[in-house]
Design an enzyme around this catalytic site. Sequence first.
Site, short mmCIF file in Angstrom:
data_model
loop_
_atom_site.label_atom_id
_atom_site.label_comp_id
_atom_site.label_asym_id
_atom_site.label_seq_id
_atom_site.Cartn_x
_atom_site.Cartn_y
_atom_site.Cartn_z
N GLU A 142 38.26 29.71 38.06
CA GLU A 142 39.34 30.63 37.70
C GLU A 142 39.53 30.78 36.19
OE1 GLU A 142 42.90 29.59 39.89
OE2 GLU A 142 42.18 30.70 41.61
N GLU A 311 38.85 31.15 47.95
CA GLU A 311 40.00 30.31 48.31
C GLU A 311 41.01 31.21 49.03
OE1 GLU A 311 41.66 28.30 44.91
OE2 GLU A 311 39.70 27.65 44.19
C1 GAL Z 1 43.81 28.12 42.68
C2 GAL Z 1 42.85 27.09 42.09
C3 GAL Z 1 42.77 25.86 42.95
C4 GAL Z 1 44.14 25.41 43.35
C5 GAL Z 1 44.82 26.54 44.08
C6 GAL Z 1 46.20 26.19 44.60
O1 GAL Z 1 44.32 28.97 41.71
O2 GAL Z 1 41.56 27.61 41.94
O3 GAL Z 1 42.11 24.84 42.25
O4 GAL Z 1 44.85 25.05 42.22
O5 GAL Z 1 44.97 27.61 43.19
O6 GAL Z 1 46.79 27.31 45.21
#
Ligand code: GAL
Length: 632
Positions: A142, A311
Site C-alpha cells: 500500500e 485484501e
Molecule cells: C490495509 C493494510 C493491511 C492492514 C489492513 C487492515 O490497509 O494493507 O496491512 O493494515 O489495512 O484493514
Amino acid sequence: MKRTLGTCYYPEHWPEDIWPDDARRMVELGLTWVRIGEFAWSRIEPAPRQLDWGWLDRAVDILTGAGLQIVMGTPSATPPRWMLDKWPDMLAVDATGHSRGFGSRRHYCFSHEAYRDEAARMAGLMAERYADRVSAWQTDNEYGCHDTVLSYSESARDAFRDWLRHRYQTPEALNSAWGNVFWSMDYSDFDQIDLPNLTVTEPNPAHALAFRRFSSDQVVRWNRAQVDAIRRHSDAPISHNYMGRVTEFDHYATGADMEIATWDSYPMGFLLDRVPGGDKQAFLRQGDPDFQAFHHDLYRAVGRGRWWVMEQQPGPVNWAPWNPAPLPGMVRLWTWEAFAHGAEAVCWFRWRQAPFAQEQQHAGLLRPDSVPAQGHAEAAQVARDLADTPDVEAAQAPVALVFDYTSQWAWEVQPQGAGFDHFALCFNLYRALRSLGLSIDILPPDATTLEGYKLTLIPGLLTLSPPLRAAIAVADGLVLTGPRTDLKTDTLRFKDPLGPDIPGLDATSIMEETFPPNAPRPLTGGGHATLWLEHLETRARVIETTTDGTPALIHSDNRLHLTTWPDPAAARRILGALAREASLDTHDLPPGLRIRDTGSERFVFNYAATPALFEGQTIAPADFLRLPLHPG
Ligand code: GAL
C-alpha cells in the site's frame, strides 16, 4: 478464466505447530492463494546481513505442500529497527519539517537511495530463494498509506533538484515555465530551489505541482527497483496492492511496470473515512454502493485488464472512526461484485484475527481462538458459488470515464473553490451514471481510442494529452468534457489562446468563478450548478443555462461541454438525457441498487438493508441477482 479466492496470512504471528492445520483449513475452505511475507523483515533479517530463511522456508513448504499458491510480498513497508541505526536519515519528513518515527510502518522516504537499494536487495534475495515456489509477487504494501508519498527530507530535496535539472536543463527555462518573475522568485541555480513547504504564503502553483509530479515519479522508481530485482529471478506476475482513494502517485505509471494491479477493499472503513457524499446512515453496515465499484473499474484500467482484490474486509475493521459489523451477506456480495467487475481473484484480509498489537480489533476469517468468524461462512458460500455457477465473461462497458492523477494534484494545488477535487468530481459523476444502471470503464488520461463507447466523460482534466485529443477528434460516441477541462497548461498557467480547446467544439472560458456549498445556482432544467462555473463565449448550441442565463451545457455534433459541477440531481438528469440520446439502456435505480453487466450476464446488487425490487424480482438485503443478458 476461473475466478479464485485467497487469504492474507502471517505465519510469523503464530506457533509453527498450527501452520499445517491452517493450511489444511484454507484448502478445505476452497482457497487457492495465500499471501505472506509483506511485513516480516525483522524475522527474515534480524540483524544486518544475518538472514534467517528457515522459518519462511518451512512456511512455504507447508503452504505449497497443502496445495496453496503463494503470493509473496516484499517486506519494505516495514523497515526493521536496525535499518534506522544504519540509515538514520531514511525517515520521511512531513510538511512541517518533522521526521516521522519508528514504531508502526511506512516510515521511509521514497527518495532515500540507500534504503531503496536495501529494499531492492531484499526483494532480489526473496525472488532468488523462492522463484520456483511463488506463483505471484507483491511489491511493498500500500504505497501512500498513512500519507507517506510526500516527504520533505533532504534526500527528497536533493532528488527534486536533480529531477528539475533533468526536466528544465537551465534555471532560465524553469523560471520562464513557472513564471518566476512574479514576486521575484527567479532562480539562478537549481541548488537554490527548495521543496514547496514552509513558504510564507502559498508557493508558486507550478513549483507545487512539479513537486507532486516528482513525488509520484519517486514512487514509480522505487517500485521499479524491486520489480527489476524480482524479474532477475522469477517470471511470476508482479503486483502491488493499491488502496481506496489514494491519489498521491500515478497508479497507471506504477501499473505499467507490473502484470497485475491489486487493491485492498474495506467498504465499511471507507464509508466513514473517505467516501465523498452519499448516505452514510443507510449504508453503515454495507459500505457505499459505488465506492468499491469505482475502484474495481479504476484498477482494471491500472492493470490493463488484469486485477485482483488482494485484501477484502471479512468483518469489522479497526481503523475507521467507528467499526460496525457488516450486514450478513455483505462479505459474499462484495466478493461477487469484484468478480462481476472482472477481478481474477479475491483474498480476504486476514486468515486469523491477531490477538496483539495495532490491529487486534480487526476481524479475520477465524477468530483469535481459531474458531470460524462471521466472514468464514460467507467465504465458504462464495467458494461453493464459484464451483456451481458459470464464469464471469469480460466485456467492454458502453460508457467511459477518464480519471487522472495529475489533475488531482493540480486542483489540490490550486483549488480556487474549497472542495474542488478531481476524485470527488469523477466519483460524483460515476455515481450518477451508476444510478442510471450503467456499466463504466475508467480510462487513463492518455487513452488512445474511445472506440466502442457510446458516451465518454472527461471531467476536470488539467490538459488533454495528444492521444486523447486525437481520440476525441474521431470519436463516434458522445463526448462530454468539463467542468474545468483543458483550461491550463501542464505547468498550471492559462492556455494561450484561452481554453478549452476541445476538438469539434467552439468554446472559450473568459472567466471562472466558484461559490460555497450554501450558494449553489439553480439550473433551468432542475438541480443546481455547484462550486465552479465557467463563463463561456461559444458558437455551439447552449442547451442548458443557470437561471441567471450563464451557459451550463453546450453541444455541437457529438461533443458537449459542461461548465459546472452539477449536484446529484442535475448530474443524474443531464447524464440520463445524454445516455438516452446515446441509446443506452438506462434504469431509474434507488441508491442501494446497482447493476453491472458482463459479456453475458447482468448482476444486480442490493446494497440496501431492506429488500429491493428489480423488474418484478425481489432481491433480499445484501444479496444479488445474476440474470442472463440478451444482446440487442
Ligand atoms: C490495509 C493494510 C493491511 C492492514 C489492513 C487492515 O490497509 O494493507 O496491512 O493494515 O489495512 O484493514
